[in-house]
Design a protein around this motif. Structure first.
Motif, PDB file in Angstrom:
ATOM      1  N   PHE A   1       0.714  -1.430   0.145  1.00  0.00           N
ATOM      2  CA  PHE A   1       0.160  -0.072   0.186  1.00  0.00           C
ATOM      3  C   PHE A   1       0.468   1.343   0.112  1.00  0.00           C
ATOM      4  N   PHE A   2       0.514   2.850  -1.028  1.00  0.00           N
ATOM      5  CA  PHE A   2       1.168   2.926  -1.013  1.00  0.00           C
ATOM      6  C   PHE A   2       0.253   4.565  -0.675  1.00  0.00           C
ATOM      7  N   LEU A   3       1.308   5.347  -0.253  1.00  0.00           N
ATOM      8  CA  LEU A   3       0.857   6.569   0.887  1.00  0.00           C
ATOM      9  C   LEU A   3       1.176   7.736   1.118  1.00  0.00           C
ATOM     10  N   LEU A   4       0.470   9.145  -0.025  1.00  0.00           N
ATOM     11  CA  LEU A   4       1.079  10.085   0.004  1.00  0.00           C
ATOM     12  C   LEU A   4       0.785  10.863   1.024  1.00  0.00           C
ATOM     13  N   LEU A   5       1.966  11.643   1.071  1.00  0.00           N
ATOM     14  CA  LEU A   5       1.271  13.160   2.239  1.00  0.00           C
ATOM     15  C   LEU A   5       0.985  14.077   1.603  1.00  0.00           C
ATOM     16  N   LYS A   6       0.404  14.825   1.935  1.00  0.00           N
ATOM     17  CA  LYS A   6       0.336  16.721   1.093  1.00  0.00           C
ATOM     18  C   LYS A   6       0.056  16.938   2.185  1.00  0.00           C
TER      19      LYS A   6
END
Ligand code: GDP
Length: 362
Positions: free
Chosen positions: A202-207
């Motif tokens: 699972f790949f998570l992008l924090l913005k």
């Protein structure tokens, strides 16, 4: 400047050039002086959940000494055979977005619920001599002290391929040690996001909420990689902007086709400092895992990643063998100068060097 007892002068020089806070490196030097355990002992220690042994095993896997490779391979192979049920999560975002705060909060939530958590990092620019900037224990003070957590800085390495290989192998060791959740952090230097994406479930992008131009300045391809986009720092005065950014991202994501496994990336917001939105995010990850396991995509993805791992290992080894070949080491500079001065074409030079390697290796 005192010398640590029993140290050789060269070790003292390395220590004295570092900050005292760089505790990891100091323990690393001490660790490397210990006689290395046998593969069998390392394996048993790992399986018994002994963190010191796990750390030593990772040091072996990270070693660039050729004599350690065979031992590391044996160990990784043993660990691969251990049946585990982990979830691997990749986390990316620009420096300052709140990755370490987020990982600390999510990690604590998980360990409080009895889960065992690992934090690793992929940062090809860091080197142990300079002090790792990623996954450093000082960045996650609570989690580093937690008995159910294991935090390890990024391995050093000149090439992303080398760092990625070491991290993949470390994941296997940590899983054999019984860790349930593996978090791999990256700032996304060069291709490191792609490398991390290739080793997680699972790949998570924090913005962060910006000024309404959320999608501008975002690296190409990163949206396609993300399974979840999370807008951090949704608190205080920033809450309203974060909610607006959430709407913008949701709208933008509609333009992307669903992923091969049918998953539609989620957009949410959170506050890592106030521990809000983190539990909800964890539920999203659990939902993803449940669906992917049911459809079979969970294991399909891991199989694809294993194939990529093989190909990347071959590439890395070929490069290593080439650049460490005695004849190449002595001739590379000569050919580089000739190419720079147009005395020979890059293609001819490459051919000549490759031929040199072929001839001398028979
Ligand atoms: P990293 O560089 O991505 O690892 O970011 P850090 O976790 O070091 O955070 C950078 C700064 O943002 C620190 O001062 C944090 O305290 C702050 N920060 C992190 N998460 C939040 C949050 O959810 N809300 C607010 N207001 N500040 C945060």
């Amino acid at each position: 400047m005192g010398r640590y007892r029993g140290e050789r002068p060269d070790q003292q020089i390395t220590l004295s050039t570092r900050k005292n806070t760089d505790r990891f490196n100091i323990s690393k030097v001490k660790e490397s002086r210990k006689p290395l355990l046998s593969e069998e002992d390392l394996f048993n220690g790992i399986r018994n959940g002994n963190k010191a042994v796990l750390a030593q095993a990772i040091t072996l896997v990270e070693s660039s000494k050729k004599s350690h490779w065979e031992r590391a391979n044996t160990l990784v192979e043993k660990c691969l055979a251990a049946k585990t049920r982990s979830i691997r999560i990749g986390i990316t975002g620009v420096p300052g977005v709140g990755k370490s705060t987020f990982i600390e909060t999510l990690g604590k939530n998980l360990t409080d619920r009895g889960k065992k958590v690992v934090v690793l990092a992929v940062d090809p620019t860091s080197s142990r001599n300079k002090g790792s900037i990623m996954g450093d224990k000082t960045r996650m003070p609570e989690l580093s002290k937690d008995a159910r957590a294991f935090v390890r800085p990024s391995p050093s390495g000149d090439s992303l391929g080398g760092v990625a290989r070491k991290t993949r192998e470390t994941i296997i060791l940590c899983e054999a040690a019984g860790y349930d959740i593996i978090m791999v952090e990256t700032v996304g230097v060069g291709q490191s996001e792609t490398a991390v994406h290739g080793m997680v479930d699972f790949f998570l992008l924090l913005k962060l909420a910006g000024a309404g131009d959320e999608l501008q300045g975002i690296k190409r391809g990163i949206i396609e990689m993300a399974d979840a986009i999370v807008i951090n720092k949704a608190d205080g005065d920033n809450l309203k902007r974060a909610k607006l950014a959430e709407v913008d991202f949701k709208r933008a994501l509609q333009l992307y086709p669903p992923k091969e496994n049918g998953w539609i990336p989620t957009v949410s917001s959170c506050s890592a400092t106030e521990n809000r939105g983190i539990h909800e995010l964890w539920e999203i990850i659990e939902d993803y895992v449940a669906k992917a396991q049911k459809s079979g995509h969970f294991s399909i993805k891991r199989k694809i990643q294993n194939k990529e791992w093989l190909l990347q290992t071959i590439e890395e080894r070929l490069k290593f063998d080439f650049y460490n070949h005695e004849a190449i080491k002595s001739q590379l500079e000569v050919f580089l100068s000739k190419v720079a001065e147009n005395k020979i074409s890059p293609f001819r030079a490459a051919e000549a060097l490759l031929e040199l390697q072929r001839r001398k290796s028979v």
